[in-house]
Enzyme design. Structure first.
Site, mmCIF file in Angstrom:
data_model
loop_
_atom_site.group_PDB
_atom_site.id
_atom_site.type_symbol
_atom_site.label_atom_id
_atom_site.label_comp_id
_atom_site.label_asym_id
_atom_site.label_seq_id
_atom_site.Cartn_x
_atom_site.Cartn_y
_atom_site.Cartn_z
ATOM 1 N N ALA A 76 38.396 24.431 -23.040
ATOM 2 C CA ALA A 76 37.123 23.750 -23.265
ATOM 3 C C ALA A 76 36.802 23.603 -24.753
ATOM 4 O O ALA A 76 36.140 22.653 -25.165
ATOM 5 C CB ALA A 76 35.992 24.485 -22.550
ATOM 6 N N THR A 77 37.288 24.527 -25.571
ATOM 7 C CA THR A 77 37.039 24.394 -27.015
ATOM 8 C C THR A 77 37.661 23.097 -27.526
ATOM 9 O O THR A 77 36.995 22.301 -28.216
ATOM 10 C CB THR A 77 37.637 25.599 -27.780
ATOM 11 O OG1 THR A 77 36.996 26.790 -27.312
ATOM 12 C CG2 THR A 77 37.444 25.461 -29.273
ATOM 13 N N ASN A 156 26.336 29.541 -20.936
ATOM 14 C CA ASN A 156 27.254 30.659 -20.773
ATOM 15 C C ASN A 156 26.577 32.015 -20.913
ATOM 16 O O ASN A 156 27.101 33.013 -20.449
ATOM 17 C CB ASN A 156 28.409 30.551 -21.772
ATOM 18 C CG ASN A 156 27.933 30.308 -23.173
ATOM 19 O OD1 ASN A 156 27.267 29.313 -23.454
ATOM 20 N ND2 ASN A 156 28.249 31.204 -24.083
ATOM 21 N N GLN A 184 31.120 26.303 -17.765
ATOM 22 C CA GLN A 184 30.530 27.313 -16.884
ATOM 23 C C GLN A 184 30.136 26.758 -15.518
ATOM 24 O O GLN A 184 29.991 27.527 -14.565
ATOM 25 C CB GLN A 184 29.285 27.931 -17.544
ATOM 26 C CG GLN A 184 29.597 28.763 -18.770
ATOM 27 C CD GLN A 184 30.309 30.069 -18.449
ATOM 28 O OE1 GLN A 184 30.314 30.539 -17.311
ATOM 29 N NE2 GLN A 184 30.929 30.660 -19.458
ATOM 30 N N SER A 204 37.337 24.261 -18.400
ATOM 31 C CA SER A 204 38.303 25.251 -18.862
ATOM 32 C C SER A 204 38.952 25.961 -17.686
ATOM 33 O O SER A 204 38.269 26.368 -16.751
ATOM 34 C CB SER A 204 37.569 26.275 -19.737
ATOM 35 O OG SER A 204 38.415 27.372 -20.018
ATOM 36 N N GLY A 205 40.281 26.133 -17.748
ATOM 37 C CA GLY A 205 41.008 26.789 -16.661
ATOM 38 C C GLY A 205 40.565 28.218 -16.393
ATOM 39 O O GLY A 205 40.336 28.607 -15.251
ATOM 40 N N HIS A 206 40.406 29.004 -17.468
ATOM 41 C CA HIS A 206 40.199 30.445 -17.243
ATOM 42 C C HIS A 206 38.771 30.791 -16.843
ATOM 43 O O HIS A 206 38.474 31.946 -16.568
ATOM 44 C CB HIS A 206 40.658 31.261 -18.456
ATOM 45 C CG HIS A 206 39.766 31.198 -19.656
ATOM 46 N ND1 HIS A 206 38.838 32.173 -19.937
ATOM 47 C CD2 HIS A 206 39.665 30.289 -20.656
ATOM 48 C CE1 HIS A 206 38.217 31.870 -21.075
ATOM 49 N NE2 HIS A 206 38.703 30.735 -21.520
ATOM 50 N N CYS A 328 31.295 35.821 -27.229
ATOM 51 C CA CYS A 328 31.997 35.358 -28.421
ATOM 52 C C CYS A 328 31.492 36.025 -29.681
ATOM 53 O O CYS A 328 32.184 36.071 -30.677
ATOM 54 C CB CYS A 328 31.863 33.848 -28.557
ATOM 55 S SG CYS A 328 32.365 33.012 -27.080
#
Ligand SMILES: *Cc1c(COP(=O)(O)O)cnc(C)c1O
Length: 385
Positions: A76-77, A156, A184, A204-206, A328
């Protein structure tokens, strides 16, 4: 890890474990079906390409998009960077203006900051004390030169869900593109690109029980972006580089699984979350909830405990894996910019915890967490008296 090194995991918004079925789906693409999807002259390439295109359809399916509108990225970043820098640079003109919100993830705020240094005008909107964006304030901020709005779907840290559909309608009316960081929300709550009227959407995958190091950007048909990475012209020229086939397959499988499980997962997690909140707010004095209770991600709690520093509390409950403020920034005890945007003082913001539940959370985990937190808060407060 030994058992004592395996605390109860309550940090599903930082990352999720890969679902075993996702790992199984990925496995053949490391050793046997290892081809390069760009190889057009033999079956190794054909097979890899087929797997990637199946995965693309699965990602598109989760968000109601067409397969051709999905670009694979590293997460996603990168999706946020490609969307924000790519859209603004493609639509650049004198006075071009970009709007975002103060509660966004750093992966949105930082590329927007970069645009500002390139000469774009930027507005960073505040939010109401419940974390929701005020639509009137957004309307007032828009200029004839506004080219892009970037507003996350679900937060998030506080789990608050924004009214993207209304923002999308407003943006479309003015010819402004809307990007949303949906890292999210995708896989957790209904996230459909046409209902939300977004032009660009990151996932995002994770964050949805898939592998780390892969994500996707949805790019609505007809929206042209300036790429960040140049090379072989992969992904319709938007993102050059050989595709990580196993990761793409994993992301596709994770999206398909999330689509199937979403309603049941959401119902179960919301029930456990509400139970946890009732226990914590009933058993600990001076507890408050950050962000609107609705609409909110089903597994999220973000709460403050008066007079108890979250860093101290987390150190006192090694049996639980959860986060103080945002994952983060939690290496450095700096008050979260999201909680600051809600109007919390720095002292109050340092008394906050994020608890996020997921597929692996059992009722017993939630009760154990409530027991431990109530007991350790009592100890910390008792020591001080
Ligand atoms: C996790 C997260 C990101 C970053 O995603 P990566 O795939 O780890 O790069 C961006 N935005 C939000 C809202 C997130 O939760």
């Amino acid at each position: 890890m030994t058992d004592s090194a395996r605390p109860i995991y309550l940090d599903y918004q930082a990352t999720t474990p890969c679902d075993p079925s996702v790992v199984d789906a990925m496995r053949p693409y490391f050793v046997e079906d290892f081809g390069n999807p760009a190889s057009r002259t033999h079956p190794y390439g054909w097979r890899a390409r087929e797997a990637v295109e199946d995965a693309r359809r699965q990602v598109a399916g989760l968000i109601g998009a067409r397969a051709r509108e999905i670009v694979f990225t590293s997460g996603a970043t990168e999706s946020n960077n490609l969307a924000i820098l790519g859209a603004a640079r493609a639509r650049s003109r004198p006075g071009a203006h970009v709007v975002t919100c103060r509660t966004e993830h750093r992966a949105v705020l930082d590329p927007v900051g970069r645009l500002e240094r390139e000469g774009f005008r930027v507005t960073r909107l505040g939010v109401r004390p419940d974390g929701r964006l005020d639509l009137e304030r957004l309307r007032d901020a828009l200029l004839p030169e506004t080219v892009l709005i970037s507003l996350m779907h679900a937060n998030n840290e506080i789990g608050v869900v924004q009214d993207l559909a209304s923002v999308g309608a407003l943006a479309r009316e003015r010819g402004i593109w809307l990007h949303s960081d949906a890292a999210q929300s995708a896989g957790r709550i209904e996230t459909r690109v046409d209902e939300l009227q977004v032009d660009l959407l990151s996932l995002s995958g994770h964050k949805l029980y898939g592998p780390k190091g892969v994500g996707a950007l949805y790019v609505r048909r007809g929206r042209r972006l300036e790429p960040l990475i140049y090379g072989g012209g992969h992904e319709a020229g938007l993102r050059s580089g050989t595709l990580p086939v196993p990761l793409c397959v994993g992301l596709g499988a994770a999206c398909a699984l999330s689509g199937e499980r979403m309603d049941a997962d959401a119902r179960g997690q919301a029930e456990l979350r509400d139970h946890l909140w009732r226990r914590l707010s009933g058993e600990i004095d001076g507890v408050w909830l950050n962000g609107a209770s609705k609409p909110r991600l089903p597994g999220n709690l973000n709460l403050g405990i008066e007079g108890v520093a979250s860093q101290e509390l987390l150190a006192a409950v090694p049996e639980l894996a959860l986060s103080s403020g945002s994952a983060c920034t939690s290496a450095v005890p700096e008050p979260s910019h999201v909680l600051g945007a809600l109007g919390l003082s720095p002292e109050r913001a340092l008394e906050c915890l994020r608890i996020s539940l997921g597929r692996g959370t059992r009722p017993a985990d939630v009760d154990r967490a409530a027991d431990l937190l109530a007991e350790r808060v009592g100890k910390l407060r008792g020591r001080r008296r």
